[in-house]
Design a protein around this motif. Structure first.
Motif, PDB file in Angstrom:
ATOM      1  N   TRP A   1       0.827  -1.193   0.000  1.00 52.49           N
ATOM      2  CA  TRP A   1       0.000   0.000   0.000  1.00 52.49           C
ATOM      3  C   TRP A   1       0.874   1.261   0.000  1.00 52.49           C
ATOM      4  O   TRP A   1       0.618   2.212  -0.752  1.00 52.49           O
ATOM      5  CB  TRP A   1      -0.910  -0.036   1.224  1.00 52.49           C
ATOM      6  CG  TRP A   1      -1.709   1.196   1.448  1.00 52.49           C
ATOM      7  CD1 TRP A   1      -2.574   1.776   0.587  1.00 52.49           C
ATOM      8  CD2 TRP A   1      -1.703   1.992   2.627  1.00 52.49           C
ATOM      9  NE1 TRP A   1      -3.127   2.895   1.165  1.00 52.49           N
ATOM     10  CE2 TRP A   1      -2.606   3.045   2.414  1.00 52.49           C
ATOM     11  CE3 TRP A   1      -1.031   1.909   3.838  1.00 52.49           C
ATOM     12  CZ2 TRP A   1      -2.832   4.027   3.365  1.00 52.49           C
ATOM     13  CZ3 TRP A   1      -1.269   2.865   4.789  1.00 52.49           C
ATOM     14  CH2 TRP A   1      -2.156   3.909   4.550  1.00 52.49           C
ATOM     15  N   ILE A   2       1.919   1.279   0.818  1.00 50.23           N
ATOM     16  CA  ILE A   2       2.791   2.447   0.911  1.00 50.23           C
ATOM     17  C   ILE A   2       3.543   2.663  -0.400  1.00 50.23           C
ATOM     18  O   ILE A   2       3.606   3.787  -0.912  1.00 50.23           O
ATOM     19  CB  ILE A   2       3.766   2.298   2.096  1.00 50.23           C
ATOM     20  CG1 ILE A   2       2.998   2.389   3.411  1.00 50.23           C
ATOM     21  CG2 ILE A   2       4.864   3.343   2.037  1.00 50.23           C
ATOM     22  CD1 ILE A   2       3.828   2.054   4.634  1.00 50.23           C
ATOM     23  N   VAL A   3       4.113   1.610  -0.964  1.00 54.61           N
ATOM     24  CA  VAL A   3       4.858   1.743  -2.225  1.00 54.61           C
ATOM     25  C   VAL A   3       3.924   2.169  -3.352  1.00 54.61           C
ATOM     26  O   VAL A   3       4.261   3.056  -4.144  1.00 54.61           O
ATOM     27  CB  VAL A   3       5.576   0.420  -2.560  1.00 54.61           C
ATOM     28  CG1 VAL A   3       6.142   0.449  -3.970  1.00 54.61           C
ATOM     29  CG2 VAL A   3       6.693   0.162  -1.560  1.00 54.61           C
ATOM     30  N   GLY A   4       2.753   1.574  -3.430  1.00 51.31           N
ATOM     31  CA  GLY A   4       1.806   1.931  -4.492  1.00 51.31           C
ATOM     32  C   GLY A   4       1.347   3.370  -4.402  1.00 51.31           C
ATOM     33  O   GLY A   4       1.281   4.079  -5.406  1.00 51.31           O
ATOM     34  N   SER A   5       1.044   3.832  -3.197  1.00 49.57           N
ATOM     35  CA  SER A   5       0.602   5.223  -3.062  1.00 49.57           C
ATOM     36  C   SER A   5       1.749   6.192  -3.330  1.00 49.57           C
ATOM     37  O   SER A   5       1.531   7.276  -3.879  1.00 49.57           O
ATOM     38  CB  SER A   5       0.017   5.462  -1.668  1.00 49.57           C
ATOM     39  OG  SER A   5       0.995   5.244  -0.677  1.00 49.57           O
ATOM     40  N   SER A   6       2.973   5.811  -2.981  1.00 49.17           N
ATOM     41  CA  SER A   6       4.123   6.674  -3.272  1.00 49.17           C
ATOM     42  C   SER A   6       4.351   6.793  -4.771  1.00 49.17           C
ATOM     43  O   SER A   6       4.611   7.888  -5.286  1.00 49.17           O
ATOM     44  CB  SER A   6       5.389   6.117  -2.609  1.00 49.17           C
ATOM     45  OG  SER A   6       5.234   6.045  -1.221  1.00 49.17           O
ATOM     46  N   ILE A   7       4.246   5.685  -5.490  1.00 52.56           N
ATOM     47  CA  ILE A   7       4.429   5.720  -6.947  1.00 52.56           C
ATOM     48  C   ILE A   7       3.343   6.585  -7.591  1.00 52.56           C
ATOM     49  O   ILE A   7       3.631   7.395  -8.491  1.00 52.56           O
ATOM     50  CB  ILE A   7       4.418   4.286  -7.514  1.00 52.56           C
ATOM     51  CG1 ILE A   7       5.695   3.559  -7.080  1.00 52.56           C
ATOM     52  CG2 ILE A   7       4.292   4.290  -9.030  1.00 52.56           C
ATOM     53  CD1 ILE A   7       5.711   2.086  -7.411  1.00 52.56           C
ATOM     54  N   GLU A   8       2.110   6.441  -7.145  1.00 57.18           N
ATOM     55  CA  GLU A   8       1.032   7.268  -7.696  1.00 57.18           C
ATOM     56  C   GLU A   8       1.260   8.752  -7.414  1.00 57.18           C
ATOM     57  O   GLU A   8       1.001   9.599  -8.262  1.00 57.18           O
ATOM     58  CB  GLU A   8      -0.312   6.822  -7.130  1.00 57.18           C
ATOM     59  CG  GLU A   8      -0.785   5.502  -7.676  1.00 57.18           C
ATOM     60  CD  GLU A   8      -1.031   5.546  -9.180  1.00 57.18           C
ATOM     61  OE1 GLU A   8      -1.599   6.527  -9.666  1.00 57.18           O
ATOM     62  OE2 GLU A   8      -0.631   4.577  -9.853  1.00 57.18           O
ATOM     63  N   ARG A   9       1.740   9.069  -6.229  1.00 58.58           N
ATOM     64  CA  ARG A   9       2.004  10.480  -5.882  1.00 58.58           C
ATOM     65  C   ARG A   9       3.126  11.042  -6.747  1.00 58.58           C
ATOM     66  O   ARG A   9       3.049  12.189  -7.206  1.00 58.58           O
ATOM     67  CB  ARG A   9       2.366  10.585  -4.390  1.00 58.58           C
ATOM     68  CG  ARG A   9       2.599  11.981  -3.932  1.00 58.58           C
ATOM     69  CD  ARG A   9       1.317  12.806  -4.020  1.00 58.58           C
ATOM     70  NE  ARG A   9       1.629  14.172  -3.660  1.00 58.58           N
ATOM     71  CZ  ARG A   9       1.113  15.230  -4.249  1.00 58.58           C
ATOM     72  NH1 ARG A   9       0.217  15.085  -5.201  1.00 58.58           N
ATOM     73  NH2 ARG A   9       1.453  16.438  -3.873  1.00 58.58           N
ATOM     74  N   ILE A  10       4.167  10.252  -6.998  1.00 61.34           N
ATOM     75  CA  ILE A  10       5.265  10.704  -7.857  1.00 61.34           C
ATOM     76  C   ILE A  10       4.747  10.963  -9.271  1.00 61.34           C
ATOM     77  O   ILE A  10       5.115  11.957  -9.907  1.00 61.34           O
ATOM     78  CB  ILE A  10       6.411   9.673  -7.846  1.00 61.34           C
ATOM     79  CG1 ILE A  10       7.098   9.686  -6.483  1.00 61.34           C
ATOM     80  CG2 ILE A  10       7.415   9.947  -8.954  1.00 61.34           C
ATOM     81  CD1 ILE A  10       8.073   8.559  -6.264  1.00 61.34           C
TER      82      ILE A  10
ATOM     83  N   ALA B   1       3.184  14.845 -13.476  1.00 64.28           N
ATOM     84  CA  ALA B   1       2.147  15.359 -14.377  1.00 64.28           C
ATOM     85  C   ALA B   1       1.898  16.841 -14.118  1.00 64.28           C
ATOM     86  O   ALA B   1       1.695  17.623 -15.061  1.00 64.28           O
ATOM     87  CB  ALA B   1       0.865  14.558 -14.192  1.00 64.28           C
ATOM     88  N   GLU B   2       1.944  17.263 -12.853  1.00 62.93           N
ATOM     89  CA  GLU B   2       1.784  18.692 -12.530  1.00 62.93           C
ATOM     90  C   GLU B   2       2.933  19.505 -13.110  1.00 62.93           C
ATOM     91  O   GLU B   2       2.721  20.617 -13.618  1.00 62.93           O
ATOM     92  CB  GLU B   2       1.709  18.876 -11.014  1.00 62.93           C
ATOM     93  CG  GLU B   2       0.421  18.384 -10.398  1.00 62.93           C
ATOM     94  CD  GLU B   2       0.452  18.458  -8.868  1.00 62.93           C
ATOM     95  OE1 GLU B   2       1.433  18.988  -8.307  1.00 62.93           O
ATOM     96  OE2 GLU B   2      -0.504  17.950  -8.246  1.00 62.93           O
ATOM     97  N   ARG B   3       4.141  18.986 -13.024  1.00 64.56           N
ATOM     98  CA  ARG B   3       5.296  19.700 -13.585  1.00 64.56           C
ATOM     99  C   ARG B   3       5.194  19.826 -15.105  1.00 64.56           C
ATOM    100  O   ARG B   3       5.514  20.850 -15.672  1.00 64.56           O
ATOM    101  CB  ARG B   3       6.597  18.987 -13.212  1.00 64.56           C
ATOM    102  CG  ARG B   3       7.004  19.192 -11.777  1.00 64.56           C
ATOM    103  CD  ARG B   3       8.339  18.554 -11.518  1.00 64.56           C
ATOM    104  NE  ARG B   3       8.667  18.607 -10.096  1.00 64.56           N
ATOM    105  CZ  ARG B   3       9.593  17.883  -9.527  1.00 64.56           C
ATOM    106  NH1 ARG B   3      10.314  17.047 -10.242  1.00 64.56           N
ATOM    107  NH2 ARG B   3       9.837  17.995  -8.232  1.00 64.56           N
ATOM    108  N   LYS B   4       4.735  18.741 -15.777  1.00 65.67           N
ATOM    109  CA  LYS B   4       4.570  18.794 -17.221  1.00 65.67           C
ATOM    110  C   LYS B   4       3.481  19.799 -17.604  1.00 65.67           C
ATOM    111  O   LYS B   4       3.585  20.477 -18.624  1.00 65.67           O
ATOM    112  CB  LYS B   4       4.210  17.422 -17.771  1.00 65.67           C
ATOM    113  CG  LYS B   4       5.389  16.533 -18.000  1.00 65.67           C
ATOM    114  CD  LYS B   4       4.947  15.268 -18.736  1.00 65.67           C
ATOM    115  CE  LYS B   4       6.148  14.398 -19.006  1.00 65.67           C
ATOM    116  NZ  LYS B   4       5.783  13.173 -19.720  1.00 65.67           N
ATOM    117  N   ALA B   5       2.434  19.875 -16.811  1.00 68.34           N
ATOM    118  CA  ALA B   5       1.345  20.799 -17.111  1.00 68.34           C
ATOM    119  C   ALA B   5       1.811  22.253 -16.953  1.00 68.34           C
ATOM    120  O   ALA B   5       1.363  23.135 -17.688  1.00 68.34           O
ATOM    121  CB  ALA B   5       0.166  20.523 -16.189  1.00 68.34           C
TER     122      ALA B   5
END
Length: 55
Positions: A35-44, A49-53
């Motif tokens: 759960w921790i690794v998956g949520s960290s990957i999604e946050r990254i 995506a915010e930086r690209k936008a």
């Protein structure tokens, strides 16, 4: 020493205790890190995506 009902109660207690023990081991070793690794990957991915936008 024990009556039959006490013996069955004791076996039920040991069964529930053992199931709880192995459930906690499973949660601590697999589910919580997954759960921790998956949520960290999604946050990254969201941060990238915010930086690209912005650019």
């Amino acid at each position: 020493m024990f009556t039959f009902e006490q013996y069955l109660g004791f076996l039920a207690f040991l069964t529930i205790l053992t199931i709880g023990f192995w459930l906690m081991i499973f949660l601590i070793t697999f589910v919580i890190p997954y759960w921790i690794v998956g949520s960290s990957i999604e946050r990254i991915k969201e941060i990238r995506a915010e930086r690209k936008a912005k650019d």
